[in-house]
Structure formats: structure tokens, C-alpha cells
Design a protein around this motif. Structure first.
Motif, PDB file in Angstrom:
ATOM      1  N   LEU A  94       0.587  -1.536   0.074  1.00 56.94           N
ATOM      2  CA  LEU A  94       0.456   0.016   0.168  1.00 56.94           C
ATOM      3  C   LEU A  94       0.432   1.086  -0.004  1.00 56.94           C
ATOM      4  CD1 LEU A  94      -2.971  -1.443   2.207  1.00 56.94           C
ATOM      5  CD2 LEU A  94      -2.755  -0.941   0.115  1.00 56.94           C
ATOM      6  N   GLY A  95       0.542   2.084  -1.138  1.00 58.75           N
ATOM      7  CA  GLY A  95       1.343   3.699  -0.979  1.00 58.75           C
ATOM      8  C   GLY A  95       3.115   3.086  -1.531  1.00 58.75           C
ATOM      9  N   CYS A  96       2.543   2.208  -2.823  1.00 59.60           N
ATOM     10  CA  CYS A  96       3.932   0.912  -3.303  1.00 59.60           C
ATOM     11  C   CYS A  96       5.003   1.965  -4.623  1.00 59.60           C
ATOM     12  CB  CYS A  96       3.016   0.137  -4.537  1.00 59.60           C
ATOM     13  SG  CYS A  96       2.555   0.602  -5.000  1.00 59.60           S
ATOM     14  N   GLY A  97       4.529   2.960  -4.271  1.00 62.60           N
ATOM     15  CA  GLY A  97       5.751   4.791  -5.353  1.00 62.60           C
ATOM     16  C   GLY A  97       6.296   3.640  -6.404  1.00 62.60           C
ATOM     17  N   GLY A  98       7.456   3.862  -6.577  1.00 65.00           N
ATOM     18  CA  GLY A  98       8.193   2.964  -7.937  1.00 65.00           C
ATOM     19  C   GLY A  98       8.126   2.581  -8.045  1.00 65.00           C
ATOM     20  N   GLY A  99       7.694   0.878  -6.994  1.00 64.96           N
ATOM     21  CA  GLY A  99       7.223  -0.545  -7.206  1.00 64.96           C
ATOM     22  C   GLY A  99       9.366  -0.872  -6.528  1.00 64.96           C
ATOM     23  N   ALA A 100       9.937  -0.631  -5.823  1.00 62.60           N
ATOM     24  CA  ALA A 100      11.348  -1.408  -5.855  1.00 62.60           C
ATOM     25  C   ALA A 100      10.649  -2.394  -4.811  1.00 62.60           C
ATOM     26  CB  ALA A 100      11.954  -0.006  -4.451  1.00 62.60           C
ATOM     27  N   LEU A 101      10.234  -2.197  -3.389  1.00 61.19           N
ATOM     28  CA  LEU A 101       9.667  -3.518  -2.896  1.00 61.19           C
ATOM     29  C   LEU A 101       8.579  -4.668  -4.148  1.00 61.19           C
ATOM     30  CD1 LEU A 101       9.642  -5.296  -0.267  1.00 61.19           C
ATOM     31  CD2 LEU A 101       7.149  -4.047   0.632  1.00 61.19           C
ATOM     32  N   LEU A 102       7.759  -3.580  -4.848  1.00 59.73           N
ATOM     33  CA  LEU A 102       7.219  -5.092  -5.845  1.00 59.73           C
ATOM     34  C   LEU A 102       7.824  -6.068  -6.665  1.00 59.73           C
ATOM     35  CD1 LEU A 102       4.319  -2.438  -7.214  1.00 59.73           C
ATOM     36  CD2 LEU A 102       4.178  -4.316  -5.214  1.00 59.73           C
TER      37      LEU A 102
END
Ligand code: SAH
Length: 465
Positions: free
Chosen positions: A283-291
Motif C-alpha cells: 500500500l503506497g507502493c510508490g515506484g515499485g521497488a518492494l514489488l
């Protein structure tokens, strides 16, 4: 999009030598975003004007760059001077921007009377910001905001300026000022961001950016407000980024050995693994580094990145190369635009949710709404929250006392404040909570980041279901 550059230096036609574009010819350039044309509406002894016309092809903005989304076609890119115009300037006048001139080397090193006009310039912050940006560099500004609709003055002004800059400036400096500051004013950069963006900024800013009073704003906006880019800068170009952006990325700059964002992600992944979750929300993934990390780990069978910012989602989409993933991998992940302070049915029923460095971006009074939506309605089995430990800020040399680590943070909490909030949320929504530090602990002020792992206390009804 149109930009004109004039001089009254005598003979004015020397401008052609400096720009390395002959005044009697029309020059066209095929760019990745469209077609640029350079021509001289006026070229005589007294005054010489070069006009750069950029015709953007909206389809080229999309082809091969990202998946076709309607908003990529329907935007103001083709019509308004912007980062694309700046990119075209850079491409067309590369030699001139280096201050090199075979035919007029002395003139290239001399400040000459210049006038730059951009009749339609997207400027967030208006003329006032344009003045703060250009005046310290020796420019005098004249300009006005364009009305939203000329027939309806009561509608007020648009975000566009008709801007004229005049000054006694070296031509190469002028080109570099424009190259950096047009996108800064625009503040809505085209959505693909070159990985060498930071180097470009350093190169173009040489000699004037480091002493500019608005340097932090320039760096932040030039890098397109992009957390993802700041992160990538941190990971790939750390030394350069640190030299250039010591103010705005104080947090990163202070941690050469192992960037905190990497340590933080590792801590979040470890906590997530402990929960045994397979279907997870970022949630609030931003630019997706964790994804990106989650995708690499096959234990996560369903991954959802949610963010309120379409720009962040675009960046995530590009970082993850979603359009190139094989179908089976593609099916594991989805990106949704969602405001976390509102109930969103799509987020219900997951094993775990991550709120990594998100809560501090909300105004404090909105935080209960986020809790109600996430803990009360979406109700994942576990929730992992990370947030800065404000006590640790005194260890960041570059961070002025009392300032937040990022301009966009609305608050930063002490360990006691975070612990109190965690306890309240856990009690109200039926979770238990465990707190841990992330990053190297300091004996006095603790760790730079704090992490809370909430686990849902299964209720009788839920257990039965
Ligand atoms: N989790 C990411 C990004 C943190 S930056 C990381 O750690 O790298 C904070 C993110 O939260 C931004 O992408 C911002 O767009 C998002 N955000 C802020 N307020 C939000 C809200 N109300 N709803 C959804 N996302 C929000």
C-alpha cells in the motif's frame, strides 16, 4: 511548442556560428518524441532570432515505452513547452551547450545580450517561481499568465505563462539554464526517466547549480519528484547523487555503507516472510521497488501494488516491465490506483499488507481514516508499517535541526509516539503488534527506521468462516 532565442550582439548573425546552425537554412531533426525544426525568422546585422519548433507526436510518447493508457494520449504534452522542449534543445544544440565553437571560440566564452521567449510555458508556481529560478542567474523576466479561456476572463489564469527572459549571458549557459529549468517549472516530466538523469543534471548545472539559492527545489523537481528515481540514484549512482543532492536526500547521503532503503526493504521482506503470507498488498507502493523484490520470490502468489499517484504507478509499471512479463508472472501482480484513506473493496481479504514509509505522507488528521480503511475494512491478516524515527535525525549531518527527512513528510515520530499509535490501532481494530528497529542502532537515539508488525487477532466469527 515554440522557443525563440535572439541576440542584438553585432554582428547578430554570429548567433548562427554559436548555435552551429546556419541562419539561411531550415534544419529539421527527427527526435524520439517528434520533429524539431530550427529556423531563423530574422537574421541581420542588428538582430538575429532563432526559432526552435517542436512538434510532438503523442503516439511516439507511447510506442515501445509503456503500455498504452488513455491518459498518455490525452495530455498537454504536444502543446506546451515542457521537458520535451528542453530535451529537444539539448539534442539539437549539444555542441553549443558545451560552450564549444570552432568559428567563434571567444564569443562562445563571452556573455552577450540574449532574449529568450517561450510563448506557452507550463509553469507550476507561475511567474513568481520563474523569477526565483532565473533571476539569480542574471536574467530579467517579463511575462504573464495565460488566461484559461480568453473569452471568459472570470475563469482566471491557466498554469501557462508567456515568458520572456533577457540578460547578458553566455550562450552555453543560457542553453543549460533552459535545459534544467524548463522541466523544473513544468514539474510534470514526461513519464519515462532516463537512468542517466542525474549525470545530465550535474553536467548541465556545472558552474551555476551548486550556488543557486533554489538548488534543493531544482534538484527535487528535475528528478521529477520521483522516489523511484531517488532510490535508483541511491542504488546505482550513489556517489554522484550524494554530491549533487546532499540537501534533498540527506537521509541517503548519510548512509554510504548500506543504503537505508535496502536495509528497510530487507526488514520488511523478513517480517512478511514470518507472517507466512502468499497474497500481499503493497500500500503506497510508490515506484515499485518492494514489488520488484516480491515478484522475485515465488512464495508470493498474488501481489497488489496500490498508490494514489498515477505517476508512481507508471514508474512501477516500467520498473517491473509488466508488459514484457510472461503471462504466468504477469498474472501474479496488479497495480491499482487507490486512495488509502477511503474504503476500497479491491483491497479486502489479503494475507498481509505493507505500508512502507507511507503514513508520514498523510496529514495527521487523515491517519484515522487510513486506519479505518486498512485495519477496519481491508483487514489483512498482518500489516507491516515502517516510518522514520525522528530521534535519529540528529545523526544526519546534512539535515538542519527540526527538518523532516523529506519535504513531503507531514510528520515524523519519536519511538514513544509511534509505539503509542501502534498500541491504539491494535486495540481498536483487534490486532497484536510487535515493534522493531531497522538499521544500525544508535545507543542514544535508536535506529533510523521503526517497523511495526501487526497480526490480526482472529475473532470467533472469522475463525468460523
Ligand atoms: N512504499 C514506497 C513509497 C513510499 S513514498 C517505498 O517505501 O519506497 C509514499 C507513497 O505513498 C507515495 O508513492 C505516495 O503517492 C503514496 N501515498 C501517499 N498518500 C497516499 C494515500 N492517501 N493513498 C495512497 N497512496 C498514498
Amino acid at each position: 511548442m515554440l522557443l525563440t532565442l535572439s541576440t542584438t550582439h553585432r554582428p547578430a548573425t554570429d548567433l548562427g556560428y554559436l548555435l552551429v546552425k546556419h541562419p539561411e537554412r531550415v534544419h529539421t531533426f527527427d527526435l524520439s518524441t517528434g520533429t524539431a525544426t530550427v529556423l531563423y525568422p530574422q537574421a541581420d546585422e542588428q538582430r538575429c532570432t532563432m526559432a526552435l519548433l517542436l512538434e510532438v507526436d503523442p503516439r511516439r510518447l507511447v510506442d515501445g515505452k509503456a503500455e498504452g493508457q488513455l491518459n498518455q494520449y490525452v495530455n498537454d504534452r504536444p502543446y506546451a513547452a515542457s521537458s520535451l522542449l528542453a530535451a529537444a534543445l539539448n539534442r539539437v544544440f549539444r555542441t553549443a551547450a558545451r560552450g564549444v565553437s570552432k568559428d567563434r571560440p571567444e564569443l562562445a566564452a563571452t556573455a552577450i545580450p540574449l532574449e529568450v521567449r517561450v510563448p506557452v510555458l507550463r509553469a507550476k508556481g507561475g511567474l513568481a517561481l520563474a523569477e526565483r529560478l532565473f533571476t539569480p542567474l542574471g536574467w530579467t523576466l517579463a511575462g504573464s499568465a495565460l488566461p484559461l479561456d480568453e473569452a471568459r476572463p472570470e475563469w482566471g489564469d491557466s498554469r501557462y505563462l508567456d515568458l520572456t527572459l533577457s540578460g547578458q549571458v553566455r550562450l552555453a549557459d543560457a542553453l543549460n539554464h533552459l535545459y534544467v529549468l524548463l522541466p523544473v517549472l513544468d514539474d510534470a516530466k514526461h513519464y519515462w526517466v532516463a537512468p542517466d538523469e542525474i549525470e545530465k543534471l550535474l553536467r548541465a548545472g556545472e558552474g551555476w547549480l551548486s550556488a543557486h539559492p533554489e538548488r534543493p527545489l531544482i534538484i527535487r523537481r528535475y528528478l521529477a519528484h520521483s522516489r523511484a528515481l531517488a532510490e535508483r540514484a541511491d542504488e546505482q549512482l550513489a556517489p554522484l547523487a550524494e554530491a549533487a543532492a546532499d540537501d534533498s536526500v540527506a537521509e541517503h547521503a548519510a548512509e554510504k555503507p548500506k543504503p537505508l532503503n535496502l536495509v528497510r526493504r530487507a526488514a520488511v521482506l523478513a517480517a512478511l516472510a514470518e507472517t507466512g503470507a502468499a497474497r500481499v498488498l503493497d500500500l503506497g507502493c510508490g515506484g515499485g521497488a518492494l514489488l520488484g523484490d516480491l515478484m522475485k520470490d515465488q512464495r508470493y502468489t498474488e501481489i497488489v501494488g496500490a498508490d494514489v499517484s498515477p505517476r508512481a504507478l507508471e514508474l512501477a509499471e516500467r520498473r517491473l516491465r509488466l508488459h514484457r512479463l510472461p503471462d504466468r508472472q504477469r498474472a501474479r501482480i496488479s497495480l491499482v490506483q487507490s486512495a488509502l484513506t477511503y474504503v476500497d473493496e479491491r483491497l479486502r481479504g489479503y494475507d498481509a499488507a505493507v505500508l512502507m514509509e507511507v503514513i508520514e505522507h498523510l496529514d495527521l488528521p487523515r491517519l484515522p481514516a487510513l486506519c479505518a480503511a486498512v485495519f477496519g475494512d481491508a483487514r489483512p491478516g498482518a500489516v507491516i508499517v515502517t516510518t522514520p524515527n525522528v530521534e535519529y535525525n540528529v545523526r544526519y549531518e546534512h539535515l538542519p535541526e527540526g527538518e523532516h527527512r523529506h519535504d513531503d513528510h507531514r510528520f515524523e515520530w519519536t519511538r514513544a509516539e509511534f509505539a503509542r499509535w501502534c498500541d491504539e490501532v491494535a486495540a481498536e481494530y483487534g490486532y497484536t503488534v510487535a515493534l522493531r528497529g531497522v538499521g544500525d542502532p544508535d545507543p542514544e537515539v535508536g535506529t533510523p527506521t521503526q517497523l511495526a508488525l501487526f497480526t490480526k487477532a482472529t475473532t470467533a466469527t472469522e475463525a468460523a468462516a
